[in-house]
Motif scaffolding. Structure first.
Motif, PDB file in Angstrom:
ATOM      1  N   ARG A 155     -20.178  99.724 129.273  1.00 36.77           N
ATOM      2  CA  ARG A 155     -21.281  99.875 128.304  1.00 36.77           C
ATOM      3  C   ARG A 155     -21.412 101.242 127.637  1.00 36.77           C
ATOM      4  O   ARG A 155     -22.437 101.503 127.000  1.00 36.77           O
ATOM      5  CB  ARG A 155     -22.640  99.532 128.971  1.00 36.77           C
ATOM      6  N   ALA A 198     -23.267  96.783 120.644  1.00 35.72           N
ATOM      7  CA  ALA A 198     -22.997  95.422 120.153  1.00 35.72           C
ATOM      8  C   ALA A 198     -24.286  94.792 119.615  1.00 35.72           C
ATOM      9  O   ALA A 198     -25.382  95.133 120.066  1.00 35.72           O
ATOM     10  CB  ALA A 198     -22.426  94.572 121.280  1.00 35.72           C
ATOM     11  N   VAL A 201     -27.035  93.493 121.980  1.00 33.84           N
ATOM     12  CA  VAL A 201     -27.845  94.518 122.660  1.00 33.84           C
ATOM     13  C   VAL A 201     -29.010  94.904 121.753  1.00 33.84           C
ATOM     14  O   VAL A 201     -30.163  94.983 122.194  1.00 33.84           O
ATOM     15  CB  VAL A 201     -26.986  95.763 123.025  1.00 33.84           C
ATOM     16  N   HIS A 207     -26.822  90.540 127.481  1.00 34.49           N
ATOM     17  CA  HIS A 207     -25.402  90.780 127.195  1.00 34.49           C
ATOM     18  C   HIS A 207     -24.584  90.773 128.480  1.00 34.49           C
ATOM     19  O   HIS A 207     -25.127  90.858 129.583  1.00 34.49           O
ATOM     20  CB  HIS A 207     -25.218  92.100 126.431  1.00 34.49           C
ATOM     21  N   VAL A 211     -19.675  92.994 125.627  1.00 35.89           N
ATOM     22  CA  VAL A 211     -20.066  94.217 124.889  1.00 35.89           C
ATOM     23  C   VAL A 211     -18.949  95.262 124.980  1.00 35.89           C
ATOM     24  O   VAL A 211     -18.776  96.075 124.067  1.00 35.89           O
ATOM     25  CB  VAL A 211     -21.406  94.833 125.383  1.00 35.89           C
ATOM     26  N   TRP A 214     -16.431  94.433 122.230  1.00 31.35           N
ATOM     27  CA  TRP A 214     -16.956  94.896 120.946  1.00 31.35           C
ATOM     28  C   TRP A 214     -16.672  96.401 120.789  1.00 31.35           C
ATOM     29  O   TRP A 214     -16.130  96.840 119.772  1.00 31.35           O
ATOM     30  CB  TRP A 214     -18.469  94.637 120.866  1.00 31.35           C
ATOM     31  N   SER A 215     -17.021  97.175 121.809  1.00 23.87           N
ATOM     32  CA  SER A 215     -16.862  98.637 121.702  1.00 23.87           C
ATOM     33  C   SER A 215     -15.388  99.032 121.604  1.00 23.87           C
ATOM     34  O   SER A 215     -15.047 100.036 120.971  1.00 23.87           O
ATOM     35  CB  SER A 215     -17.538  99.349 122.878  1.00 23.87           C
ATOM     36  N   PRO A 271     -20.676  86.800 120.727  1.00 25.16           N
ATOM     37  CA  PRO A 271     -19.903  87.297 121.872  1.00 25.16           C
ATOM     38  C   PRO A 271     -18.920  86.270 122.443  1.00 25.16           C
ATOM     39  O   PRO A 271     -17.853  86.647 122.940  1.00 25.16           O
ATOM     40  CB  PRO A 271     -20.963  87.648 122.915  1.00 25.16           C
TER      41      PRO A 271
END
Length: 342
Positions: A155, A198, A201, A207, A211, A214-215, A271
């Motif tokens: 995260r 994301a 969030v 989530h 996530v 995504w990052s 997601p």
């Protein structure tokens, strides 16, 4: 060296270092350690390069001001970071050897990675070429693979949280936002760096591991261009750009077709549609066309030369870090006892 032999050697080295520092006083680490230089500073405190007195063994010591932790209500995050790091042993994640505490600070004695911070190299170069970006993305993918198998979401991916070891391999640092969740579970804490957060969030929908994928997409974009794709004049503007989505965005010419496809697949708004979160899991990322031909086995065995390796003169060479002035004054004592199990 095979992956199995490497992980065995890593575990053995970690055990030996843990045994060495286990003998140090739990409340006065500087009886046995001397500070060489400051590697970083933040709101929490400082990270110092330390070495064992009369020995050529160095560590990074994260010194966290207890009063700051209490004032910002970060006690649970600090404990979570300690618990999670104690469980981990991966060549792609910084190692925690020991924790200490006194009246002013809690301390984490970590592996010293002296190749420098990825964000400062990116800042100096402006952007990376594709082979360098692939190497970085592969290191992070291996770290995520390891963490997710243990049920841990990270995260907080961003170039500032990636550091280079002596061989130029990347390691994840700073586990303050990491969290253990069960398979199929969600979590609701709002955390992360605005440009990397994301959409689920921001929308507080709950989530999970997706996530991190995504990052990873945001990181690929930033490595190749020098800037993240969503960046507004303030946080709210950044969040509204993220919620608009990557689908309608035009990519700069610098990003060629294959990495563009990877970024778009990692940064799907939904997601459940993200690469890494489909039925083949993280293998879909490893098998993506942009990473076609990448030497994953060589990376895991650490036989693949890093495009980011830099010369180090020894275990206390801190020349790849910015210089920081010494700390002004001492923080006040914090005696509430929240850190009794530290």
């Amino acid at each position: 060296m095979s992956n199995w032999k490497l992980s065995k050697a890593l575990s053995l080295e970690m055990i030996q270092l843990k045994e060495k520092v286990a003998r140090f006083s739990s409340s006065s680490p500087f009886q046995n350690l001397e500070i060489i230089a400051t590697l970083g500073v933040g709101g929490f405190g400082r990270v110092e390069l330390v070495k064992v007195k009369n020995e050529n063994v160095a560590f990074a010591m994260k010194c966290i001001r207890k009063k700051h932790i209490v004032d910002t209500k970060q006690q649970e995050h600090v404990y979570s970071e300690k618990r999670i790091l104690e469980e981990l042993c991966s060549p792609f994640i910084v190692k925690l050897y020991r924790t200490f505490k006194d009246n002013k600070y809690v301390y984490m004695l970590l592996e010293a990675c002296l190749g420098g911070e990825l964000w400062s190299i990116l800042r100096d170069r402006g952007s990376f070429d594709e082979p360098t970006s692939k190497f970085c993305v592969a290191c992070v993918t291996e770290a995520f693979d390891y963490l997710h198998r243990l049920g841990i979401i990270y995260r907080d991916l961003k170039p500032e949280n990636l550091i280079l070891d002596a061989e130029g391999y990347l390691k994840l640092v700073d586990f303050g936002f990491a969290k253990k969740i069960g398979s199929g579970q969600k979590t609701w804490t709002f955390c992360g760096t605005p440009e990397y957060v994301a959409p689920e969030v921001i929308l507080n929908k709950g989530h999970d591991f997706s996530v991190d994928f995504w990052s990873l997409g945001i990181l690929v974009y930033e490595l190749l261009t020098g800037n993240p794709p969503f960046s507004g004049v303030d946080q709210m503007m950044t969040y509204s750009l993220i919620l608009k989505g990557i689908e309608k965005m035009d990519f700069p010419r610098k990003i060629t077709r294959r990495p563009e496809d990877l970024i778009r697949r990692l940064c799907r708004q939904n997601p459940t549609e993200r690469l890494g979160n489909l039925k083949n899991g993280i293998n879909d990322i490893k098998k993506h066309r942009w990473l076609n031909g990448f030497n994953w086995e060589g990376l895991k065995a650490r036989s693949l030369p890093s495009p980011l390796q830099r010369e180090l003169k020894g275990p206390i060479d801190h020349s790849y870090f910015d210089k920081y002035p010494p700390e002004k004054g001492m923080p006040p004592d914090e005696l509430s006892g929240w850190d009794k199990d530290f």
